[in-house]
Motif scaffolding. Structure first.
Motif, PDB file in Angstrom:
ATOM      1  N   UNK A  84       0.841  -1.201   0.000  1.00 27.48           N
ATOM      2  CA  UNK A  84       0.000   0.000   0.000  1.00 27.48           C
ATOM      3  C   UNK A  84       0.879   1.256   0.000  1.00 27.48           C
ATOM      4  N   UNK A  85       1.943   1.246   0.821  1.00 26.23           N
ATOM      5  CA  UNK A  85       2.859   2.395   0.848  1.00 26.23           C
ATOM      6  C   UNK A  85       3.560   2.565  -0.502  1.00 26.23           C
ATOM      7  N   UNK A  86       3.978   1.434  -1.085  1.00 26.47           N
ATOM      8  CA  UNK A  86       4.697   1.501  -2.356  1.00 26.47           C
ATOM      9  C   UNK A  86       3.817   2.045  -3.474  1.00 26.47           C
ATOM     10  N   UNK A  87       2.552   1.632  -3.484  1.00 20.29           N
ATOM     11  CA  UNK A  87       1.643   2.150  -4.508  1.00 20.29           C
ATOM     12  C   UNK A  87       1.400   3.640  -4.318  1.00 20.29           C
TER      13      UNK A  87
ATOM     14  N   UNK B 105       9.529  11.572 -20.261  1.00 20.71           N
ATOM     15  CA  UNK B 105       8.663  11.914 -19.126  1.00 20.71           C
ATOM     16  C   UNK B 105       9.514  12.404 -17.953  1.00 20.71           C
ATOM     17  N   UNK B 106       8.894  13.098 -17.019  1.00 14.13           N
ATOM     18  CA  UNK B 106       9.633  13.481 -15.806  1.00 14.13           C
ATOM     19  C   UNK B 106       9.757  12.294 -14.859  1.00 14.13           C
ATOM     20  N   UNK B 107      10.680  12.383 -13.857  1.00 11.81           N
ATOM     21  CA  UNK B 107      10.714  11.368 -12.780  1.00 11.81           C
ATOM     22  C   UNK B 107       9.317  11.332 -12.174  1.00 11.81           C
ATOM     23  N   UNK B 108       8.839  10.138 -11.863  1.00 15.63           N
ATOM     24  CA  UNK B 108       7.503  10.047 -11.256  1.00 15.63           C
ATOM     25  C   UNK B 108       7.603   9.460  -9.859  1.00 15.63           C
ATOM     26  N   UNK B 109       7.320  10.287  -8.864  1.00 17.67           N
ATOM     27  CA  UNK B 109       7.263   9.843  -7.468  1.00 17.67           C
ATOM     28  C   UNK B 109       6.483  10.888  -6.696  1.00 17.67           C
ATOM     29  N   UNK B 173      13.284   4.901 -11.323  1.00 18.02           N
ATOM     30  CA  UNK B 173      13.143   3.594 -11.954  1.00 18.02           C
ATOM     31  C   UNK B 173      12.575   2.547 -11.016  1.00 18.02           C
ATOM     32  N   UNK B 174      12.727   2.752  -9.698  1.00 17.68           N
ATOM     33  CA  UNK B 174      12.244   1.755  -8.728  1.00 17.68           C
ATOM     34  C   UNK B 174      10.739   1.592  -8.848  1.00 17.68           C
ATOM     35  N   UNK B 175      10.252   0.341  -8.875  1.00 16.93           N
ATOM     36  CA  UNK B 175       8.809   0.117  -8.982  1.00 16.93           C
ATOM     37  C   UNK B 175       8.078   0.665  -7.766  1.00 16.93           C
ATOM     38  N   UNK B 176       8.806   0.867  -6.648  1.00 18.88           N
ATOM     39  CA  UNK B 176       8.194   1.401  -5.427  1.00 18.88           C
ATOM     40  C   UNK B 176       8.570   2.854  -5.170  1.00 18.88           C
ATOM     41  N   UNK B 177       9.269   3.493  -6.108  1.00 13.14           N
ATOM     42  CA  UNK B 177       9.781   4.859  -5.914  1.00 13.14           C
ATOM     43  C   UNK B 177      10.523   4.960  -4.583  1.00 13.14           C
ATOM     44  N   UNK B 178      11.395   3.980  -4.329  1.00 10.06           N
ATOM     45  CA  UNK B 178      12.171   3.966  -3.085  1.00 10.06           C
ATOM     46  C   UNK B 178      13.478   4.736  -3.267  1.00 10.06           C
ATOM     47  N   UNK B 179      13.895   5.421  -2.208  1.00 10.61           N
ATOM     48  CA  UNK B 179      15.119   6.222  -2.273  1.00 10.61           C
ATOM     49  C   UNK B 179      16.280   5.526  -1.579  1.00 10.61           C
ATOM     50  N   UNK B 180      16.167   4.210  -1.374  1.00 11.53           N
ATOM     51  CA  UNK B 180      17.164   3.483  -0.587  1.00 11.53           C
ATOM     52  C   UNK B 180      18.579   3.580  -1.145  1.00 11.53           C
ATOM     53  N   UNK B 181      18.733   3.546  -2.482  1.00  7.08           N
ATOM     54  CA  UNK B 181      20.098   3.578  -3.034  1.00  7.08           C
ATOM     55  C   UNK B 181      20.754   4.919  -2.746  1.00  7.08           C
ATOM     56  N   UNK B 182      20.009   5.997  -2.974  1.00 12.53           N
ATOM     57  CA  UNK B 182      20.541   7.336  -2.692  1.00 12.53           C
ATOM     58  C   UNK B 182      20.913   7.463  -1.219  1.00 12.53           C
ATOM     59  N   UNK B 183      19.963   7.166  -0.326  1.00 11.45           N
ATOM     60  CA  UNK B 183      20.209   7.360   1.108  1.00 11.45           C
ATOM     61  C   UNK B 183      21.359   6.471   1.576  1.00 11.45           C
ATOM     62  N   UNK B 184      21.406   5.238   1.063  1.00 10.32           N
ATOM     63  CA  UNK B 184      22.462   4.324   1.514  1.00 10.32           C
ATOM     64  C   UNK B 184      23.838   4.792   1.039  1.00 10.32           C
ATOM     65  N   UNK B 210      13.732  10.470   7.919  1.00  6.43           N
ATOM     66  CA  UNK B 210      13.371  11.551   6.994  1.00  6.43           C
ATOM     67  C   UNK B 210      12.933  10.983   5.640  1.00  6.43           C
ATOM     68  N   UNK B 211      13.642   9.938   5.201  1.00  2.00           N
ATOM     69  CA  UNK B 211      13.299   9.281   3.926  1.00  2.00           C
ATOM     70  C   UNK B 211      11.852   8.766   3.974  1.00  2.00           C
ATOM     71  N   UNK B 212      11.498   8.121   5.087  1.00  2.00           N
ATOM     72  CA  UNK B 212      10.134   7.590   5.237  1.00  2.00           C
ATOM     73  C   UNK B 212       9.111   8.731   5.247  1.00  2.00           C
ATOM     74  N   UNK B 213       9.486   9.825   5.945  1.00  2.00           N
ATOM     75  CA  UNK B 213       8.557  10.948   6.074  1.00  2.00           C
ATOM     76  C   UNK B 213       8.268  11.623   4.733  1.00  2.00           C
ATOM     77  N   UNK B 214       9.274  11.590   3.836  1.00  2.00           N
ATOM     78  CA  UNK B 214       9.100  12.242   2.530  1.00  2.00           C
ATOM     79  C   UNK B 214       8.159  11.465   1.611  1.00  2.00           C
ATOM     80  N   UNK B 215       7.800  10.240   1.996  1.00  2.00           N
ATOM     81  CA  UNK B 215       6.839   9.479   1.183  1.00  2.00           C
ATOM     82  C   UNK B 215       7.455   8.642   0.083  1.00  2.00           C
ATOM     83  N   UNK B 216       8.757   8.314   0.222  1.00  2.00           N
ATOM     84  CA  UNK B 216       9.347   7.360  -0.726  1.00  2.00           C
ATOM     85  C   UNK B 216       8.839   5.962  -0.383  1.00  2.00           C
ATOM     86  N   UNK B 217       8.883   5.046  -1.349  1.00  2.00           N
ATOM     87  CA  UNK B 217       8.417   3.681  -1.117  1.00  2.00           C
ATOM     88  C   UNK B 217       9.469   2.835  -0.414  1.00  2.00           C
ATOM     89  N   UNK B 218       9.178   1.538  -0.288  1.00  2.00           N
ATOM     90  CA  UNK B 218      10.081   0.621   0.415  1.00  2.00           C
ATOM     91  C   UNK B 218      10.867  -0.228  -0.579  1.00  2.00           C
TER      92      UNK B 218
END
Lengths: 222, 256
Positions: A84-87, B105-109, B173-184, B210-218
């Motif tokens: 849900x979060x990922x979507x 297209x622009x980055x989508x997140x 590119x992440x299917x979950x729009x996760x920022x893990x690579x950047x933050x790590x 902060x990453x979680x608060x910004x609404x990035x995915x997992x």
């Protein structure tokens, strides 16, 4: 929120629970496939039934069974919340996306594969787990092997079981090594070993599982 | 690969501002040199639009040397286009064929809202850095060379993590729009060096929060980020960050 619940609801905390329950479920698969492989002794189910009786009556195993169900439920609940979060993290999709250029289809389809496994699991529990439970509580004798032979006479059931374990195989192909990465277990020497073991595990275990309905249907085991 | 000049069809995302709906608009371009960079091709398009009295396409760019991390186009389904280890500014038109249709297209997140057309607001990354991506020890004058004993392998790993230019291709590119690579990468470049040790565990917890608060995915470990990163940032950094985070939360006592 307390610091502990904050830790468990963070993105990495939730992933940690996913990985930990995933590895626990993998350890269950090892036990499950080993015991069921006893049908290949091909002695009319004698050896297998001894093991099956032990598994359904032993108190330690039955406590572990509760843990197993909790593990499955936790794995599913976390998956639903993470998905849900990922979507929500990408409200507007790309008009043109080419994910096959950078990742495998099964690594991107863990939710779909997991749902197929769950659907399979419901049917599987109805076939084998439920009759055993009924027998335990009514103190009736239950021949698990006879039940297996009876259920796998239907070709449709055999096909569904094979499809079920194929879903499991692909789920494991990503999940096995992914859980180690989530735990932070990344090592120059051991990560390649984990990946290789993961691939072989994801191939061998589903094949052994698939061989059970197939060989019973074809009459190789009776 | 093309050698002669090319005719192309572009489908470009046009969006007036953050709140309005956008759409893909077709543009025909002719006589494009294969030696042009992708951004130079956009310059040609914009010159044409200005001549016609239309609004030029807004896109981010700065150094055009592949080191600043400003350019950010999602080209034919991949961030920075089809080539490995390059940013959009270093992508050349010879990577396309005459007659191609290119979708841009622009980055989508959710964490990267569109400002206008192809430009997105990446200040979420700045806020993650501000939450802990620094060292606050007084470093004084520059040390003599080799005065700080850092093993070569560690120094190299820290340098490789520090190569992250913060472009956001991993999120895109992440299917979950996760920022893990950047933050790590930003956690690792400091966690690997002696200067980063005093705040090592506080840093990773603050930056992940902060990453979680910004609404990035997992992160689901698909590895798409590593494959698309123009700087080749490794997934090992994500494992290191997970390790540091989990040991801070569950093993050691350090609280934020």
């Amino acid at each position: 929120m307390s610091s502990l619940s904050k830790a468990f609801t963070s993105s990495i905390g939730r992933k940690f629970v996913m990985g930990l329950t995933g590895l626990f479920l993998i350890s269950f698969l090892v036990v499950h496939v080993s015991i069921n492989a006893l049908i290949f002794v091909n002695d009319g189910g004698e050896t297998f039934n001894v093991a099956a009786d032990f598994m359904s009556h032993n108190i330690v195993i039955r406590i572990l069974e509760v843990g197993l169900f909790l593990g499955i439920i936790l794995h599913i609940v976390q998956a639903v919340m993470l998905t849900a979060q990922n979507n929500a993290a990408r409200p507007e999709k790309y008009a043109y996306n080419k994910p096959q250029a950078n990742s495998t289809w099964y690594s991107r389809s863990m939710g779909l594969l997991g749902t197929l496994i769950l659907m399979f699991l419901v049917m599987h529990l109805y076939h084998f787990w439920w009759p055993t439970k009924v027998a335990v509580y009514t103190h009736e004798a239950h021949n698990t092997f006879q039940n297996i032979v009876m259920i796998f006479q239907d070709p449709l059931v055999v096909v569904v079981y094979v499809l079920g374990v194929i879903s499991l195989g692909y789920h494991l192909l990503h999940g096995f090594q992914s859980s180690f990465q989530t735990m932070g277990w990344n090592h120059k020497k051991w990560t390649p070993v984990v990946k290789t073991v993961g691939v072989w595990f994801s191939i061998i275990v589903p094949i052994i599982f698939a061989l059970m309905p197939i060989s019973i249907y074809l009459g190789w085991i009776s | 690969m093309s050698t002669g000049n090319m005719n192309l069809t572009l489908q470009v995302w046009r969006q007036k501002n953050k709140n309005s709906a956008g759409k893909l608009v077709d543009y025909k371009l002719s006589d494009i040199s294969p030696d042009m960079s992708f951004l130079e091709m956009f310059d040609v398009l914009n010159e044409q639009l200005i001549t016609k009295g239309e609004e030029p396409v807004v896109f981010d760019h700065d150094c055009r040397e592949g080191i600043c991390g400003m350019c950010s186009m999602f080209i034919n389904g991949q961030p920075h286009g089809p080539k490995d280890l390059v940013t959009t500014c270093q992508l050349h038109m010879r990577s396309f064929k005459d007659g191609d249709t290119i979708v841009v297209e622009p980055w989508r997140a959710k964490a990267f809202p569109v400002i206008k057309d192809l430009a997105v607001d990446r200040s979420a990354f700045d806020r993650i850095i501000a939450s802990g991506g620094f060292v606050s020890v007084n470093t004084g004058n520059a040390q003599d060379a080799n005065a700080l004993p850092i093993p070569k392998a560690k120094a190299d790993a820290a340098f490789e993590a520090a190569a992250c230019i913060g472009c956001g291709a991993c999120v895109a590119t992440c299917k979950n729009a996760s920022a893990m690579l950047f933050v790590s990468a930003k956690v690792s470049q400091l966690a690997l060096l002696p200067q980063g040790q005093p705040e090592r565990y506080r840093r990773v917890q603050s930056m992940v929060a902060q990453m979680d608060e910004e609404g990035f995915g997992n992160c689901t470990n698909t590895g798409a980020c590593e494959a698309e990163c123009p700087k080749g940032i490794s997934l090992e950094n994500i494992a290191r960050m997970n390790r540091d985070y989990l040991s801070a939360k569950f093993i050691s006592e350090e609280e934020v």
